[in-house]
Scaffold this active site. Structure first.
Site, PDB file in Angstrom:
ATOM      1  N   GLU A  27      -7.162   4.892  15.763  1.00 25.74           N
ATOM      2  CA  GLU A  27      -7.100   5.969  14.768  1.00 25.74           C
ATOM      3  C   GLU A  27      -8.304   6.159  13.906  1.00 25.74           C
ATOM      4  O   GLU A  27      -9.381   5.169  13.847  1.00 25.74           O
ATOM      5  CB  GLU A  27      -5.632   5.810  13.913  1.00 25.74           C
ATOM      6  CG  GLU A  27      -5.872   4.700  12.825  1.00 25.74           C
ATOM      7  CD  GLU A  27      -5.378   4.875  11.525  1.00 25.74           C
ATOM      8  OE1 GLU A  27      -5.597   5.857  10.944  1.00 25.74           O
ATOM      9  OE2 GLU A  27      -4.443   4.077  11.006  1.00 25.74           O
ATOM     10  N   LYS A 161       2.928  -2.280   4.406  1.00 26.30           N
ATOM     11  CA  LYS A 161       2.284  -2.785   3.083  1.00 26.30           C
ATOM     12  C   LYS A 161       3.566  -2.571   2.272  1.00 26.30           C
ATOM     13  O   LYS A 161       4.354  -1.330   2.108  1.00 26.30           O
ATOM     14  CB  LYS A 161       1.234  -1.655   2.951  1.00 26.30           C
ATOM     15  CG  LYS A 161       0.101  -2.304   2.112  1.00 26.30           C
ATOM     16  CD  LYS A 161      -0.827  -1.238   1.979  1.00 26.30           C
ATOM     17  CE  LYS A 161      -1.949  -1.490   2.847  1.00 26.30           C
ATOM     18  NZ  LYS A 161      -1.726  -0.084   3.860  1.00 26.30           N
TER      19      LYS A 161
HETATM   20  N1  PSU Z   1      -2.102   2.143   5.987  1.00 32.31           N
HETATM   21  C1  PSU Z   1      -3.080   1.352   5.641  1.00 32.31           C
HETATM   22  N2  PSU Z   1      -4.262   2.071   6.127  1.00 32.31           N
HETATM   23  C2  PSU Z   1      -4.470   3.418   6.440  1.00 32.31           C
HETATM   24  C3  PSU Z   1      -3.307   4.244   6.347  1.00 32.31           C
HETATM   25  C4  PSU Z   1      -2.066   3.433   6.273  1.00 32.31           C
HETATM   26  O1  PSU Z   1      -3.177   0.367   5.434  1.00 32.31           O
HETATM   27  O2  PSU Z   1      -5.495   3.953   6.492  1.00 32.31           O
HETATM   28  C5  PSU Z   1      -3.352   5.650   6.961  1.00 32.31           C
HETATM   29  C6  PSU Z   1      -2.991   5.383   8.543  1.00 32.31           C
HETATM   30  O3  PSU Z   1      -3.731   6.519   9.163  1.00 32.31           O
HETATM   31  C7  PSU Z   1      -1.431   6.047   8.164  1.00 32.31           C
HETATM   32  C8  PSU Z   1      -1.298   7.100   7.305  1.00 32.31           C
HETATM   33  O4  PSU Z   1      -1.045   6.672   9.598  1.00 32.31           O
HETATM   34  O5  PSU Z   1      -2.198   6.463   6.329  1.00 32.31           O
HETATM   35  C9  PSU Z   1      -0.070   7.248   6.754  1.00 32.31           C
HETATM   36  O6  PSU Z   1      -0.333   8.247   5.575  1.00 32.31           O
HETATM   37  P1  PSU Z   1       0.899   8.791   4.943  1.00 32.31           P
HETATM   38  O7  PSU Z   1       1.558   7.674   4.121  1.00 32.31           O
HETATM   39  O8  PSU Z   1       0.546  10.073   4.182  1.00 32.31           O
HETATM   40  O9  PSU Z   1       2.040   9.366   6.077  1.00 32.31           O
END
Ligand code: PSU
Ligand code: MN
Length: 311
Positions: A27, A161
């Site tokens: 990603e 996390k």
């Molecule tokens: N968790 C991490 N690092 C990240 C992300 C999540 O430890 O960079 C990023 C990933 O791209 C994940 C996104 O898909 O954040 C999720 O964002 P949201 O919670 O806004 O859906």
């Protein structure tokens, strides 16, 4: 359906597809919004190299100038790592970014969509989005979870996390029929730490075993993803109680500043980094590399299994 207007492959990925080599998707939100420059670009390169060294081909996915890129050149990677104004792109954002010819960094959800279009079954990242704490009030549930329910791509990550509500995230995944497999662990890893109070659905010990689970799921037409939770290496793990209080602090700060929606995850990651004096970034880099190693091994086994055509 003519996708050529929207999707472009790098030479390396084009070649790999032609020859039937195992490919691993990566990603790009982690590059543009998850880590600072220059560590983001360096890590992205090193992760690609780890995948190559294990016999698979990396395909970092992003949207550049209105095109979905499956595989980035070194120049494109560098651009993405430094450019400001790159949109964090989840499922809902893709059509606008394509039509307006903008740049987008794909989240887990959007990368899964693009990987499926490209015929890539394995995807490596750091952490997935999930059900946020207090979601019963805010309704902040990452689109990553919805995507896992319907898009057939397996995601190797270091668990969820604890900025998230891990228990509710597991409940959501259960409802949506998404298997959560522990790679050599019974306990669901919590990103910076190897364990959490929650269990994975199944513990497996080898890449081959995971490949057979994927094969069985998709052979039956059970659409959707699989979460492969791979714990951070022991030597890079952070202290559990210290992280718990730092995450509490970060969440309080987000609340105070009224951070909501798509800004929440990047804000919390940045805050945690600040509060750990950068230790969280070092851990993040280590776990992504470890995931790359495991993800490539699974992709190689999965590809062998499919080309031989045996169960
Ligand atoms: N968790 C991490 N690092 C990240 C992300 C999540 O430890 O960079 C990023 C990933 O791209 C994940 C996104 O898909 O954040 C999720 O964002 P949201 O919670 O806004 O859906
Ligand atoms: Mn959200």
């Amino acid at each position: 359906m003519n996708l050529e207007a929207y999707v472009e492959y790098s030479e390396e990925v084009k070649e790999a597809k032609k020859k039937g080599f195992p490919i691993v998707a990566l990603e790009s939100t982690i590059i543009s919004h998850g880590m600072p420059y220059p560590q983001n670009v360096r890590t992205a390169r090193e992760v690609e190299d780890i995948i190559r060294s294990r016999g698979a081909v990396p395909a970092t996915i992003a949207i550049l100038n209105g095109k979905i890129k499956i595989g980035l050149s070194p120049e494109e990677l560098e651009y993405l790592g430094q450019a400001s104004g790159v949109i964090k792109a989840s499922r809902r954002d893709i059509p606008y970014i394509l039509a307006s010819k903008k740049d987008g960094a794909t989240t887990v959800a959007a990368t899964m969509i693009c990987a499926e279009i490209a015929g890539i079954a394995l995807f490596v990242t750091g952490g997935i989005g999930g059900v946020h704490r207090n979601a019963e009030v805010t309704m902040d549930i990452s689109a990553d979870l919805e995507e896992l329910s319907g898009t057939s791509v397996a995601v190797v990550c270091a668990g969820a996390k604890s900025i998230l509500d891990i228990g509710l995230t597991m409940e959501y995944l259960e409802t949506k029929g998404v298997p959560v497999i522990g790679y050599g662990t019974d306990s669901l890893p919590a990103f910076y730490t190897r364990t959490s109070p929650y269990s994975v659905n199944y513990k497996v010990e080898s890449a081959k075993e995971i490949a057979s689970i994927l094969k069985a799921k998709w052979a039956l037409g059970l659409k959707g993803g699989v979460v492969i939770a791979n714990p951070i290496p022991e030597e890079d793990a952070l202290d559990e109680s210290e992280m718990a209080s730092i995450i509490e602090q970060a969440l309080k700060e987000a609340d105070k500043q009224g951070i909501k929606g798509k800004e929440a995850t990047p804000f919390l990651l940045g805050k945690v980094k600040e509060l750990t004096d950068g230790k969280s970034l070092t851990a993040n880099i280590a776990l992504v590399k470890h995931n790359a190693h495991v993800g490539a091994d699974i992709a190689v086994r999965y590809s062998e299994m499919n080309s031989v055509g045996t169960f």
